[in-house]
Design a protein around this motif. Sequence first.
Motif, PDB file in Angstrom:
ATOM      1  N   PRO B  21       5.555  -2.074   6.669  1.00  0.00           N
ATOM      2  CA  PRO B  21       4.963  -2.621   7.896  1.00  0.00           C
ATOM      3  C   PRO B  21       3.790  -3.542   7.563  1.00  0.00           C
ATOM      4  CG  PRO B  21       5.296  -0.251   8.114  1.00  0.00           C
ATOM      5  CD  PRO B  21       5.589  -0.604   6.687  1.00  0.00           C
ATOM      6  N   GLU B  22       3.522  -4.468   8.479  1.00  0.00           N
ATOM      7  CA  GLU B  22       2.404  -5.386   8.265  1.00  0.00           C
ATOM      8  C   GLU B  22       1.063  -4.690   8.489  1.00  0.00           C
ATOM      9  OE1 GLU B  22       1.886  -9.542  10.006  1.00  0.00           O
ATOM     10  OE2 GLU B  22       4.062  -9.298   9.859  1.00  0.00           O
ATOM     11  N   HIS B  23       1.056  -3.729   9.404  1.00  0.00           N
ATOM     12  CA  HIS B  23      -0.192  -3.045   9.752  1.00  0.00           C
ATOM     13  C   HIS B  23      -0.077  -1.547   9.510  1.00  0.00           C
ATOM     14  CE1 HIS B  23      -1.746  -6.697  11.529  1.00  0.00           C
ATOM     15  NE2 HIS B  23      -0.597  -6.857  12.151  1.00  0.00           N
ATOM     16  N   PRO B  24      -1.141  -0.899   9.085  1.00  0.00           N
ATOM     17  CA  PRO B  24      -2.402  -1.498   8.632  1.00  0.00           C
ATOM     18  C   PRO B  24      -2.232  -2.104   7.237  1.00  0.00           C
ATOM     19  CG  PRO B  24      -2.567   0.924   8.908  1.00  0.00           C
ATOM     20  CD  PRO B  24      -1.142   0.571   9.006  1.00  0.00           C
ATOM     21  N   GLY B  25      -2.672  -3.361   7.121  1.00  0.00           N
ATOM     22  CA  GLY B  25      -2.437  -4.135   5.904  1.00  0.00           C
ATOM     23  C   GLY B  25      -2.959  -3.476   4.638  1.00  0.00           C
ATOM     24  N   GLN B  26      -4.143  -2.867   4.735  1.00  0.00           N
ATOM     25  CA  GLN B  26      -4.739  -2.273   3.527  1.00  0.00           C
ATOM     26  C   GLN B  26      -4.007  -1.009   3.087  1.00  0.00           C
ATOM     27  OE1 GLN B  26      -8.919  -1.855   3.245  1.00  0.00           O
ATOM     28  NE2 GLN B  26      -9.353  -3.930   3.917  1.00  0.00           N
ATOM     29  N   LEU B  27      -3.150  -0.497   3.955  1.00  0.00           N
ATOM     30  CA  LEU B  27      -2.358   0.671   3.565  1.00  0.00           C
ATOM     31  C   LEU B  27      -1.088   0.235   2.832  1.00  0.00           C
ATOM     32  CD1 LEU B  27      -2.248   3.790   3.879  1.00  0.00           C
ATOM     33  CD2 LEU B  27      -0.859   3.439   5.921  1.00  0.00           C
ATOM     34  N   TYR B  28      -0.471  -0.855   3.326  1.00  0.00           N
ATOM     35  CA  TYR B  28       0.853  -1.215   2.812  1.00  0.00           C
ATOM     36  C   TYR B  28       0.853  -2.343   1.779  1.00  0.00           C
ATOM     37  CZ  TYR B  28       2.800   1.931   6.299  1.00  0.00           C
ATOM     38  OH  TYR B  28       3.126   3.041   7.025  1.00  0.00           O
ATOM     39  N   GLU B  29      -0.118  -3.277   1.882  1.00  0.00           N
ATOM     40  CA  GLU B  29      -0.123  -4.379   0.904  1.00  0.00           C
ATOM     41  C   GLU B  29      -0.236  -3.874  -0.540  1.00  0.00           C
ATOM     42  OE1 GLU B  29      -3.158  -7.204   2.031  1.00  0.00           O
ATOM     43  OE2 GLU B  29      -2.215  -7.451   3.994  1.00  0.00           O
ATOM     44  N   PRO B  30      -1.073  -2.854  -0.792  1.00  0.00           N
ATOM     45  CA  PRO B  30      -1.168  -2.389  -2.186  1.00  0.00           C
ATOM     46  C   PRO B  30       0.162  -1.849  -2.721  1.00  0.00           C
ATOM     47  CG  PRO B  30      -3.046  -1.623  -0.929  1.00  0.00           C
ATOM     48  CD  PRO B  30      -2.071  -2.191   0.066  1.00  0.00           C
ATOM     49  N   ILE B  31       1.017  -1.355  -1.846  1.00  0.00           N
ATOM     50  CA  ILE B  31       2.327  -0.863  -2.308  1.00  0.00           C
ATOM     51  C   ILE B  31       3.159  -2.035  -2.816  1.00  0.00           C
ATOM     52  CG2 ILE B  31       4.442   0.338  -1.640  1.00  0.00           C
ATOM     53  CD1 ILE B  31       2.909   1.778   0.512  1.00  0.00           C
ATOM     54  N   SER B  32       3.242  -3.081  -2.001  1.00  0.00           N
ATOM     55  CA  SER B  32       3.999  -4.263  -2.438  1.00  0.00           C
ATOM     56  C   SER B  32       3.369  -4.864  -3.690  1.00  0.00           C
ATOM     57  CB  SER B  32       4.020  -5.304  -1.312  1.00  0.00           C
ATOM     58  OG  SER B  32       4.558  -4.744  -0.140  1.00  0.00           O
ATOM     59  N   TYR B  33       2.036  -4.840  -3.728  1.00  0.00           N
ATOM     60  CA  TYR B  33       1.330  -5.426  -4.877  1.00  0.00           C
ATOM     61  C   TYR B  33       1.676  -4.697  -6.176  1.00  0.00           C
ATOM     62  CZ  TYR B  33      -2.593  -6.583  -7.981  1.00  0.00           C
ATOM     63  OH  TYR B  33      -3.359  -6.965  -9.055  1.00  0.00           O
ATOM     64  N   ILE B  34       1.527  -3.377  -6.185  1.00  0.00           N
ATOM     65  CA  ILE B  34       1.748  -2.657  -7.451  1.00  0.00           C
ATOM     66  C   ILE B  34       3.217  -2.726  -7.864  1.00  0.00           C
ATOM     67  CG2 ILE B  34       2.056  -0.306  -6.526  1.00  0.00           C
ATOM     68  CD1 ILE B  34       0.340   0.666  -8.943  1.00  0.00           C
ATOM     69  N   LEU B  35       4.106  -2.725  -6.863  1.00  0.00           N
ATOM     70  CA  LEU B  35       5.526  -2.826  -7.199  1.00  0.00           C
ATOM     71  C   LEU B  35       5.878  -4.211  -7.746  1.00  0.00           C
ATOM     72  CD1 LEU B  35       7.176  -0.889  -4.226  1.00  0.00           C
ATOM     73  CD2 LEU B  35       7.125  -0.176  -6.617  1.00  0.00           C
ATOM     74  N   SER B  36       5.085  -5.209  -7.373  1.00  0.00           N
ATOM     75  CA  SER B  36       5.365  -6.577  -7.826  1.00  0.00           C
ATOM     76  C   SER B  36       4.877  -6.835  -9.251  1.00  0.00           C
ATOM     77  CB  SER B  36       4.715  -7.587  -6.882  1.00  0.00           C
ATOM     78  OG  SER B  36       3.313  -7.662  -7.148  1.00  0.00           O
ATOM     79  N   LEU B  37       4.123  -5.891  -9.809  1.00  0.00           N
ATOM     80  CA  LEU B  37       3.567  -6.113 -11.141  1.00  0.00           C
ATOM     81  C   LEU B  37       4.620  -5.977 -12.233  1.00  0.00           C
ATOM     82  CD1 LEU B  37       0.102  -4.290 -10.914  1.00  0.00           C
ATOM     83  CD2 LEU B  37       0.650  -6.670 -10.468  1.00  0.00           C
ATOM     84  N   ASN B 101     -10.819   3.998  -1.918  1.00  0.00           N
ATOM     85  CA  ASN B 101     -10.186   4.682  -0.794  1.00  0.00           C
ATOM     86  C   ASN B 101      -8.809   4.111  -0.492  1.00  0.00           C
ATOM     87  OD1 ASN B 101     -12.432   6.222  -0.639  1.00  0.00           O
ATOM     88  ND2 ASN B 101     -13.176   5.422   1.324  1.00  0.00           N
ATOM     89  N   VAL B 102      -8.701   2.793  -0.614  1.00  0.00           N
ATOM     90  CA  VAL B 102      -7.400   2.154  -0.414  1.00  0.00           C
ATOM     91  C   VAL B 102      -6.409   2.672  -1.460  1.00  0.00           C
ATOM     92  CG1 VAL B 102      -6.195  -0.062  -0.697  1.00  0.00           C
ATOM     93  CG2 VAL B 102      -8.216   0.086   0.787  1.00  0.00           C
ATOM     94  N   GLY B 103      -6.875   2.810  -2.688  1.00  0.00           N
ATOM     95  CA  GLY B 103      -5.999   3.311  -3.748  1.00  0.00           C
ATOM     96  C   GLY B 103      -5.524   4.738  -3.486  1.00  0.00           C
ATOM     97  N   ILE B 104      -6.427   5.567  -2.977  1.00  0.00           N
ATOM     98  CA  ILE B 104      -6.040   6.956  -2.687  1.00  0.00           C
ATOM     99  C   ILE B 104      -4.999   6.995  -1.570  1.00  0.00           C
ATOM    100  CG2 ILE B 104      -6.847   9.194  -1.793  1.00  0.00           C
ATOM    101  CD1 ILE B 104      -9.569   8.633  -3.115  1.00  0.00           C
ATOM    102  N   LEU B 105      -5.312   6.326  -0.461  1.00  0.00           N
ATOM    103  CA  LEU B 105      -4.473   6.450   0.730  1.00  0.00           C
ATOM    104  C   LEU B 105      -3.135   5.718   0.589  1.00  0.00           C
ATOM    105  CD1 LEU B 105      -4.798   7.962   3.388  1.00  0.00           C
ATOM    106  CD2 LEU B 105      -5.708   5.885   4.408  1.00  0.00           C
ATOM    107  N   SER B 106      -3.151   4.539  -0.039  1.00  0.00           N
ATOM    108  CA  SER B 106      -1.887   3.839  -0.284  1.00  0.00           C
ATOM    109  C   SER B 106      -1.007   4.664  -1.216  1.00  0.00           C
ATOM    110  CB  SER B 106      -2.132   2.475  -0.932  1.00  0.00           C
ATOM    111  OG  SER B 106      -2.599   1.565   0.003  1.00  0.00           O
ATOM    112  N   GLY B 107      -1.623   5.285  -2.192  1.00  0.00           N
ATOM    113  CA  GLY B 107      -0.867   6.155  -3.087  1.00  0.00           C
ATOM    114  C   GLY B 107      -0.224   7.300  -2.311  1.00  0.00           C
ATOM    115  N   ASP B 108      -0.993   7.905  -1.422  1.00  0.00           N
ATOM    116  CA  ASP B 108      -0.451   9.004  -0.618  1.00  0.00           C
ATOM    117  C   ASP B 108       0.790   8.558   0.153  1.00  0.00           C
ATOM    118  OD1 ASP B 108      -2.535  10.569  -1.495  1.00  0.00           O
ATOM    119  OD2 ASP B 108      -3.702  10.425   0.353  1.00  0.00           O
ATOM    120  N   VAL B 109       0.674   7.392   0.774  1.00  0.00           N
ATOM    121  CA  VAL B 109       1.794   6.934   1.600  1.00  0.00           C
ATOM    122  C   VAL B 109       2.979   6.551   0.708  1.00  0.00           C
ATOM    123  CG1 VAL B 109       1.726   4.451   2.097  1.00  0.00           C
ATOM    124  CG2 VAL B 109       1.827   6.056   3.966  1.00  0.00           C
TER     125      VAL B 109
END
Lengths: 324, 324
Positions: B21-37, B101-109
């Motif tokens: 999902p696009e929102h909340p961006g700080q929750l989901y963007e890091p997932i796409s980011y780390i997977l893109s590495l 905090n973004v790292g913790i919560l994005s990881g959780d999701v």
Amino acid sequence: MNKLSDLQQMISDAVNELTYPEHPGQLYEPISYILSLGGKRMRPALLLMACELFGGDVTKAISPALAIEVFHNFTLMHDDIMDNAPLRRGKTTVHEKWNQNVGILSGDVMLIEGYKLMMQVDNSILRQVLDIFNETAVGVCEGQQIDMEFEQQHDVRIDEYINMIRLKTAVVLGGALRIGALIGGAPAKDAALLSTFGEQLGIAFQLQDDILDVYGDPEKFGKLVGGDIISNKKTYLLIKALELAKGEDAAELSNLINATKFDNTEKVAAVTRIYNSLQIRQYAEEAMQAYADNAFNALEQINLPEDHKQYLHDFADGLLVREN
Amino acid sequence: MNKLSDLQQMISDAVNELTYPEHPGQLYEPISYILSLGGKRMRPALLLMACELFGGDVTKAISPALAIEVFHNFTLMHDDIMDNAPLRRGKTTVHEKWNQNVGILSGDVMLIEGYKLMMQVDNSILRQVLDIFNETAVGVCEGQQIDMEFEQQHDVRIDEYINMIRLKTAVVLGGALRIGALIGGAPAKDAALLSTFGEQLGIAFQLQDDILDVYGDPEKFGKLVGGDIISNKKTYLLIKALELAKGEDAAELSNLINATKFDNTEKVAAVTRIYNSLQIRQYAEEAMQAYADNAFNALEQINLPEDHKQYLHDFADGLLVREN
């Protein structure tokens, strides 16, 4: 039907019987620790209640109910790190008692342990139950993220706020009730209606919490009156006041929020005066009532005997008139 | 049978198609980011490989394979916070790019999203697959915890070390192969044997990694030679050397480890001299070979056509003789 307090006791007993491996100690001890801090065990008790309402055997719902409690405590463990909180239920938080890495990793394993407990349902409903659990868990994470973003955001709208509290606190109530209903043998439609009941009631409950922070009797409420005001927490009341305040009120409210040095009592009194002049309490109570009405409308449509509906109605009434 | 490189490409393509999902961006963007590495996508490719080996349709295994990749990247996101790592695959880590905090919560999701992907299997194997996933996930958390504890622990034994690398890195390989085999229609017994193959191979691979840090060709290995020595990392080699060193060697090794100021090149040379005098490389290679033999023994017992076993054998050989 068991009384709610009996269901809560069943959960407490079952929590006490949960055991985790001895090694690695720093991974598993924090789980037992945070679960031992108590709490009302309301979420898992609701799951048991839903199971019973549809004639299910409550003992079959204990493990999934524990899953909800373990999951809830996982979110607390990680939230406490994110909020830098020193205390949880008056005791040292996990990241303070051990360290932050322990809090992160123990929390992670708690989420997995939550899934293990949630899987203890019949194969026939396993996928349904886990789908609901996944959706609930994602919702809670989204709610926490939005809540953190609100701290930096000046212009939070009422609808955004309602969506945040729905995700952060209400969806778990809905999810617990829905899963319990399915375990109890409820048709999917009734389980969904019960979920709506729980979610809407959860929103109403959170709005009541916002109201009580300002207008509650401190002795009955058990918290410092005005705590939200002192910390500038974006509650329904503050957001509504920022929306409605014009001229002098707007300027004063802005000054109060932006002041770096202030007397707590004076700030609470001044903000409350503005709330009163804008009739914020009435707006909040109307909103709360609207969500409670949504809950009761959903309840009305559930295919359950009248005395069972009354049980839920009484439960909701008890929740919403703690005092105000 | 698809070539391993083709399976890796399938995963890369599927990872690129994952959307959040696009929102909340700080929750989901890091997932796409780390997977893109990037990364070699070896774990999910192994899952696809296992499915094919037993005659399964590889397209049915894509989602569970992505689950393994998403889960793996969840562990990286949280590990990077715990290790205070600034870089991951040469790019800024999530907690550095956003915040902790973004790292913790994005990881959780991400962990929850991993479950959602893993559930995309037939009902007939859903519980089995999730049981394996749970066990794997818990194992990885235990391994990470034990690894962190080793940093503070002076007297790590070889068997403790092997157990740590088994949990932290090998169980995921075993779990991925086992789940893939089940999706491919393998009998439980063969799936378990394939899991043992993967787990034992994973231990051998990690031991090889320890050896290559000291004795590898830096150009082929792609890492600084002696990095583990410089950081006093408790590898098989150091643990064995601490166990075997007596008299002068023991004193010198202790001095080298405890020195706060040192020249990197000199430290690497001095520790390597001690390793050589104690024949540490031979011990490590024997241990590596023993785990590789365990893997091949398990492979031998699997009920599969000889050419399929040969495929796995070639894969293992390729993994274990990168260069040394």
